[in-house]
Scaffold this motif. Sequence first.
Motif, short mmCIF file in Angstrom:
data_model
loop_
_atom_site.label_atom_id
_atom_site.label_comp_id
_atom_site.label_asym_id
_atom_site.label_seq_id
_atom_site.Cartn_x
_atom_site.Cartn_y
_atom_site.Cartn_z
N UNK A 1 48.42 -11.84 -30.55
CA UNK A 1 47.57 -12.50 -29.55
C UNK A 1 46.20 -12.80 -30.14
N UNK A 2 45.67 -11.90 -30.94
CA UNK A 2 44.35 -12.13 -31.55
C UNK A 2 44.38 -13.33 -32.49
N UNK A 3 45.45 -13.45 -33.23
CA UNK A 3 45.57 -14.60 -34.14
C UNK A 3 45.65 -15.91 -33.36
N UNK A 4 46.29 -15.85 -32.21
CA UNK A 4 46.45 -17.07 -31.41
C UNK A 4 45.11 -17.62 -30.92
N UNK A 5 44.15 -16.72 -30.71
CA UNK A 5 42.87 -17.15 -30.15
C UNK A 5 42.10 -18.10 -31.08
N UNK A 6 42.46 -18.09 -32.35
CA UNK A 6 41.64 -18.84 -33.32
C UNK A 6 42.40 -19.93 -34.05
N UNK A 7 43.61 -20.26 -33.58
CA UNK A 7 44.35 -21.29 -34.30
C UNK A 7 45.06 -22.25 -33.34
N UNK A 8 44.97 -23.52 -33.70
CA UNK A 8 45.74 -24.54 -33.00
C UNK A 8 46.91 -25.00 -33.85
N UNK A 9 46.85 -24.70 -35.14
CA UNK A 9 47.82 -25.25 -36.09
C UNK A 9 49.04 -24.35 -36.27
N UNK A 10 48.85 -23.04 -36.22
CA UNK A 10 49.96 -22.14 -36.51
C UNK A 10 50.81 -21.92 -35.27
N UNK A 11 52.11 -22.04 -35.45
CA UNK A 11 53.02 -21.85 -34.31
C UNK A 11 53.02 -20.39 -33.86
N UNK A 12 53.05 -20.21 -32.54
CA UNK A 12 53.11 -18.87 -31.98
C UNK A 12 54.44 -18.21 -32.34
N UNK A 13 55.51 -18.96 -32.18
CA UNK A 13 56.84 -18.43 -32.44
C UNK A 13 57.22 -18.76 -33.88
N UNK A 14 57.68 -17.75 -34.61
CA UNK A 14 58.03 -17.95 -36.00
C UNK A 14 59.49 -18.26 -36.23
N UNK A 15 59.89 -18.23 -37.49
CA UNK A 15 61.27 -18.54 -37.87
C UNK A 15 62.04 -17.25 -38.12
N UNK A 16 63.36 -17.37 -38.14
CA UNK A 16 64.21 -16.23 -38.45
C UNK A 16 64.93 -16.50 -39.77
#
Length: 704
Positions: free
Chosen positions: A646-661
Amino acid sequence: MVTSSILILFLLGLTAASVLAVASRVLHVEEDPRIAKVEGCFPGANCGGCGYPGCSAAAGAIVQGKAGPEICVAGGAEIAENIALIMGVDAAFKEPKIANNICTGGSRANLLFDYEGVEDCRAEALLYGGEKTCGLGCIGLGSCVKVCGFDAIRLNDDGIPVVDMNVCRSCGKCADVCPTGAIRISGMTMDLLHLNKIDDCLAPCMQKCPAQIDVRTYIHQMKLGDMRGALLTIKERNPLPLAVGRLCPAPCETICRRNIADDGVAIHSLHRFVADWEMNSGSRLKLDCNPATGHKVAIIGGGPAGLSCAYFLRRIGHEPVIFEKREQIGGMMKGIIPEYRLPAKVVDWEVQSILDLGVDVHTGVEFGKDITIKSLEEEGYEAIFIATGAWKVPALKLENIEAEGVVDAITFLDQVGKSITDLKGRKVVVIGDTNTAMDVVRSAARLGCDVTSLIDCIQRKMSANKNEVKRAAELGSDLKFLTRPTRILAEDGKVRGIEYCEVQYDDPKKATGIPKPVEGTETVIDADLIVVATTRMIDTTPFMDEDGASCFAINKKTGGIEADTLSLQTKYPNVFVGGEVHSGRSILIQAVADGRRAARGIHHFITEGAIPEPKNPQLRVIPETILKNMAVTYTIPKIKVPEISVEERRFTFKEEVKGSIVYEAARKEGSRCLRCGLTCYDAEAGAEYAQDADVQKFSELDKE
């Protein structure tokens, strides 16, 4: 006596021979030498797949002009060209077709009785209707194998026919003898444009998916490591797998039979995994396209519906041209949906894959101004597909709604990263329960402001995806359920606050009806930016005539243009609509589905002049496929998809919240798929992971 009899027989034979000799001279017809030459080109299978009784008859039909050089199903393009050379004509393109088996059930379908009669599927079906509970499944006695003259079919260990597509010549004999329709003949056009039928072997997930994606097959292919095959299966129905794999709310997962036993399969995550495989490889999968037919189709709007329609039309050989009002195509996928949900580079990759098929695009062209239906018709476009979307956010009927600081959701999202780059110290109020509203909330929170969201229903009644609501709340946003704005407070023409009240249902427990205001609950909060995200509607302006009346019938419930449900043909035979301009605000996968339905309708209209009514279309979930109990052997924990903090989400518009498997995780999740048929399923699914520490038998769980 004997001598006389012999003499009489001799004279009779001599007379008959003389008559036949004379008749042969009188009735003799010189055979066209081309017949023998044409017949010599054939492979000599005498399969009858062409509709004539043998190769000689087919050769005669070609010479007489009753059939074309490409008639032979056992031959290929080279044979057709050789025949055309003999006849002095051109060989037309003939789309290759093969037999395919729609049944995967095998012994998994419950037996009604043990059949011990004649080893022939037709006999069993005729006498008993088949011994399995599934009426459209393969009977498994191999009648199709026996009649195949090319050794293209064999039975596997489950008694299910397997077709070798490299050997099959599409003579159709296997389909003719199959009494249940489990074996069918199809080609690329039929496969791409096929609409689900109630006599197809449809798992519940396939029935629930708006795009009718063959979930069962692509998961099985992915498990086997056939990533190319899995992606091709997806792209038979969905040309935007990267976007859908990120945005779809996955209605297929809610109806997955696995839910009866434990948790439904993570279909959405596996869909994205297969799509990401191609992009991560750095090279695009080559897709087959039929030769150009010369039929031109205009597509108005470069969003998901328009792109999908163009994709299917181009693959079957037609020539679609997209006209887009904006300077970039992709619709709301490009620049409106935030990049932490759908990165721009993903959209660009996906769009380019479609354009590379040979789809032309004209940007900066506005329908109703730069082009019209009439002008497109004059330019030779035989059909027009309108997919302009729903970009208009209706203004609320509130005091001071025109004040500075009140914006609509589309404008806000479009300007994030442009004119809107920092909201620190600001107080933002978002009005609405939509996915768009949650996008605004999440984006505003990332820009450093206090965000309050007014939502006039309970959470489970929201139109927004529950995961989007969850992520909005995780960022610290104040989501006020059962609240409604009553007026906007302004000073010197600028917003300074908003008044809202609480609302409640007539029956709060059942949450039925439209919530009504609760007296005495009015509350005022400070605000300097109010974003309206209640809904989105179509802009009807381009569809008005000179008198201001709509050229199309408008659906009062959805606000979209009326059209036939299955063909998406409007009251104008050459004009089709799809996506949100037809359905009103909806989900991405529905736009994709509309693009394919429209492509089917357009194809038939421009090639045949009429659109055939689908036989037995599957319009709703088939009741018999909804099971109450299942005897599944193994339980395997559902995959957990990685997410950034959640902390990382506050500062990025570019990185996807959901990652890959990773592949092994995807393969293990795929093993949870029961490979469902209409009523059958694989009770032993996941057996290959039986020794893993986190895998148990359901019988062992019962003991615990």
